[in-house]
Scaffold this motif. Structure first.
Motif, PDB file in Angstrom:
ATOM      1  N   UNK A 157       0.833  -1.204   0.000  1.00 32.93           N
ATOM      2  CA  UNK A 157       0.000   0.000   0.000  1.00 32.93           C
ATOM      3  C   UNK A 157       0.867   1.252   0.000  1.00 32.93           C
ATOM      4  N   UNK A 158       1.955   1.204   0.784  1.00 39.58           N
ATOM      5  CA  UNK A 158       2.860   2.348   0.827  1.00 39.58           C
ATOM      6  C   UNK A 158       3.495   2.577  -0.540  1.00 39.58           C
ATOM      7  N   UNK A 159       3.851   1.455  -1.208  1.00 37.87           N
ATOM      8  CA  UNK A 159       4.418   1.567  -2.546  1.00 37.87           C
ATOM      9  C   UNK A 159       3.439   2.196  -3.526  1.00 37.87           C
ATOM     10  N   UNK A 160       2.151   1.811  -3.413  1.00 39.18           N
ATOM     11  CA  UNK A 160       1.123   2.394  -4.286  1.00 39.18           C
ATOM     12  C   UNK A 160       0.974   3.887  -4.010  1.00 39.18           C
ATOM     13  N   UNK A 161       1.031   4.265  -2.728  1.00 30.12           N
ATOM     14  CA  UNK A 161       0.926   5.688  -2.387  1.00 30.12           C
ATOM     15  C   UNK A 161       2.121   6.468  -2.928  1.00 30.12           C
ATOM     16  N   UNK A 162       3.304   5.870  -2.828  1.00 28.27           N
ATOM     17  CA  UNK A 162       4.501   6.529  -3.348  1.00 28.27           C
ATOM     18  C   UNK A 162       4.407   6.684  -4.861  1.00 28.27           C
ATOM     19  N   UNK A 163       3.916   5.627  -5.538  1.00 25.75           N
ATOM     20  CA  UNK A 163       3.762   5.694  -6.991  1.00 25.75           C
ATOM     21  C   UNK A 163       2.769   6.786  -7.380  1.00 25.75           C
ATOM     22  N   UNK A 164       1.657   6.869  -6.644  1.00 25.10           N
ATOM     23  CA  UNK A 164       0.668   7.911  -6.919  1.00 25.10           C
ATOM     24  C   UNK A 164       1.258   9.298  -6.697  1.00 25.10           C
ATOM     25  N   UNK A 187       3.630  10.131  -9.563  1.00 26.41           N
ATOM     26  CA  UNK A 187       2.893  10.524 -10.773  1.00 26.41           C
ATOM     27  C   UNK A 187       2.314  11.923 -10.634  1.00 26.41           C
ATOM     28  N   UNK A 188       1.813  12.232  -9.431  1.00 24.61           N
ATOM     29  CA  UNK A 188       1.236  13.557  -9.194  1.00 24.61           C
ATOM     30  C   UNK A 188       2.287  14.642  -9.395  1.00 24.61           C
ATOM     31  N   UNK A 189       3.450  14.462  -8.784  1.00 28.57           N
ATOM     32  CA  UNK A 189       4.484  15.488  -8.875  1.00 28.57           C
ATOM     33  C   UNK A 189       5.056  15.580 -10.292  1.00 28.57           C
ATOM     34  N   UNK A 190       5.160  14.446 -10.974  1.00 26.05           N
ATOM     35  CA  UNK A 190       5.614  14.472 -12.369  1.00 26.05           C
ATOM     36  C   UNK A 190       4.623  15.242 -13.237  1.00 26.05           C
ATOM     37  N   UNK A 191       3.334  15.018 -12.995  1.00 25.37           N
ATOM     38  CA  UNK A 191       2.300  15.725 -13.750  1.00 25.37           C
ATOM     39  C   UNK A 191       2.348  17.222 -13.483  1.00 25.37           C
ATOM     40  N   UNK A 192       2.495  17.581 -12.200  1.00 30.33           N
ATOM     41  CA  UNK A 192       2.570  19.000 -11.852  1.00 30.33           C
ATOM     42  C   UNK A 192       3.802  19.655 -12.461  1.00 30.33           C
ATOM     43  N   UNK A 193       4.911  18.940 -12.455  1.00 26.36           N
ATOM     44  CA  UNK A 193       6.140  19.484 -13.030  1.00 26.36           C
ATOM     45  C   UNK A 193       5.987  19.704 -14.532  1.00 26.36           C
ATOM     46  N   UNK A 194       5.346  18.749 -15.220  1.00 30.55           N
ATOM     47  CA  UNK A 194       5.100  18.915 -16.656  1.00 30.55           C
ATOM     48  C   UNK A 194       4.210  20.126 -16.914  1.00 30.55           C
ATOM     49  N   UNK A 195       3.185  20.286 -16.085  1.00 29.84           N
ATOM     50  CA  UNK A 195       2.267  21.412 -16.258  1.00 29.84           C
ATOM     51  C   UNK A 195       2.998  22.749 -16.094  1.00 29.84           C
ATOM     52  N   UNK A 196       3.871  22.822 -15.094  1.00 32.69           N
ATOM     53  CA  UNK A 196       4.605  24.063 -14.856  1.00 32.69           C
ATOM     54  C   UNK A 196       5.586  24.356 -15.995  1.00 32.69           C
ATOM     55  N   UNK A 197       6.218  23.314 -16.503  1.00 27.76           N
ATOM     56  CA  UNK A 197       7.124  23.511 -17.642  1.00 27.76           C
ATOM     57  C   UNK A 197       6.333  23.937 -18.880  1.00 27.76           C
ATOM     58  N   UNK A 198       5.139  23.365 -19.061  1.00 25.15           N
ATOM     59  CA  UNK A 198       4.294  23.776 -20.182  1.00 25.15           C
ATOM     60  C   UNK A 198       3.888  25.245 -20.038  1.00 25.15           C
ATOM     61  N   UNK A 199       3.633  25.659 -18.790  1.00 25.34           N
ATOM     62  CA  UNK A 199       3.302  27.065 -18.549  1.00 25.34           C
ATOM     63  C   UNK A 199       4.460  27.970 -18.954  1.00 25.34           C
ATOM     64  N   UNK A 200       5.680  27.598 -18.582  1.00 22.75           N
ATOM     65  CA  UNK A 200       6.853  28.390 -18.969  1.00 22.75           C
ATOM     66  C   UNK A 200       7.036  28.398 -20.479  1.00 22.75           C
ATOM     67  N   UNK A 201       6.771  27.242 -21.119  1.00 21.12           N
ATOM     68  CA  UNK A 201       6.858  27.184 -22.578  1.00 21.12           C
ATOM     69  C   UNK A 201       5.844  28.127 -23.217  1.00 21.12           C
ATOM     70  N   UNK A 202       4.643  28.189 -22.651  1.00 17.38           N
ATOM     71  CA  UNK A 202       3.623  29.099 -23.177  1.00 17.38           C
ATOM     72  C   UNK A 202       4.049  30.548 -22.992  1.00 17.38           C
TER      73      UNK A 202
END
Length: 237
Positions: free
Chosen positions: A73-80, A83-98
């Motif tokens: 369960x801890x591994x699943x939480x870490x994976x989630x 993924x959340x932080x990777x998604x947020x990082x991509x969004x912020x980089x996309x914002x800078x690209x825009x």
């Protein structure tokens, strides 16, 4: 407790308890009636201790199973969380690209109060694909796909124990996969051609950040009189 043997039952592990019980039980017909009573009492004690240790096996297994479940369960939480932080990082980089696209052509810096971002254009256009090429139209696959063919060969040799080759054979196996042709997609995009559904080509920028350190502003008038800024040299007195 009176025993017929000198065995320290409480110090025996479960395997030794089974062995001791079997040996003592086998010796019963050879004993006198009085000794048999002592042996039966010892057998009962041995069986009770053996049962306790068997139960401990269950408790230990249950404990490890619970630990594994918590780790899972801890591994699943870490994976989630990952993924959340990777998604947020991509969004912020996309914002800078825009933001880069709305900057003047000769500027590649986005500056805040404490941090500055420098955006450097990547050499190759980025191809984003959200659909499976296997489901593109036949013409689209012909234009924008390639087939990857991988052949692996398995060599099987049977030898005698002395090392003599008894038989030898090879088993080739070929797998194919349809992959997007990124170069063809980039070229089609630059030529203004229609791309398959779910395919997007974007210009991305490498993002570099740095901390801004503000330099203190000095009074230019005071700088003309260093004697007023530096301490007096006491050695001159």
């Amino acid at each position: 407790m009176a025993q017929i043997t000198q065995a320290k039952l409480k110090e025996l592990n479960v395997i030794k308890l089974y062995e001791h019980y079997a040996a003592l039980e086998k010796s019963l017909p050879l004993l006198t009636p009085e000794s048999q009573e002592l042996a039966k009492a010892e057998l009962e004690s041995c069986a009770n201790l053996r049962s306790e240790k068997i139960d401990r096996i269950y408790y230990a297994m249950a404990s490890h199973e619970d630990a594994l479940e918590r780790i899972k369960k801890e591994g699943e939480l870490i994976t989630q969380a990952k993924r959340h932080h990777e998604s947020q990082l991509r969004s912020l980089k996309n914002l800078l690209n825009y933001l880069r696209r709305v900057l003047p052509q000769d500027s590649n810096k986005i500056t805040g109060r404490n941090y500055q971002f420098t955006l450097v254009k990547k050499k190759e256009l980025t191809v984003e694909i959200s659909t499976d090429p296997e489901f593109w139209h036949t013409k689209e696959r012909e234009l924008y796909c390639v087939t990857e063919e991988v052949t692996t060969t398995k060599r099987v040799v049977l030898r005698s124990m002395s090392g003599e080759v008894l038989s030898e054979r090879t088993e080739p196996k070929t797998t194919t996969k349809t992959l997007p042709n990124l170069d063809a997609i980039r070229s089609a995009y630059q030529e203004g051609q229609q791309l398959p559904n779910g395919v997007k080509v974007v210009q991305e920028y490498a993002v570099r950040s740095k901390r801004i350190f503000s330099e203190p502003k000095l009074d230019l008038v005071s700088s003309e009189y260093p004697g007023e800024l530096l301490p007096e040299d006491s050695s001159a007195n």
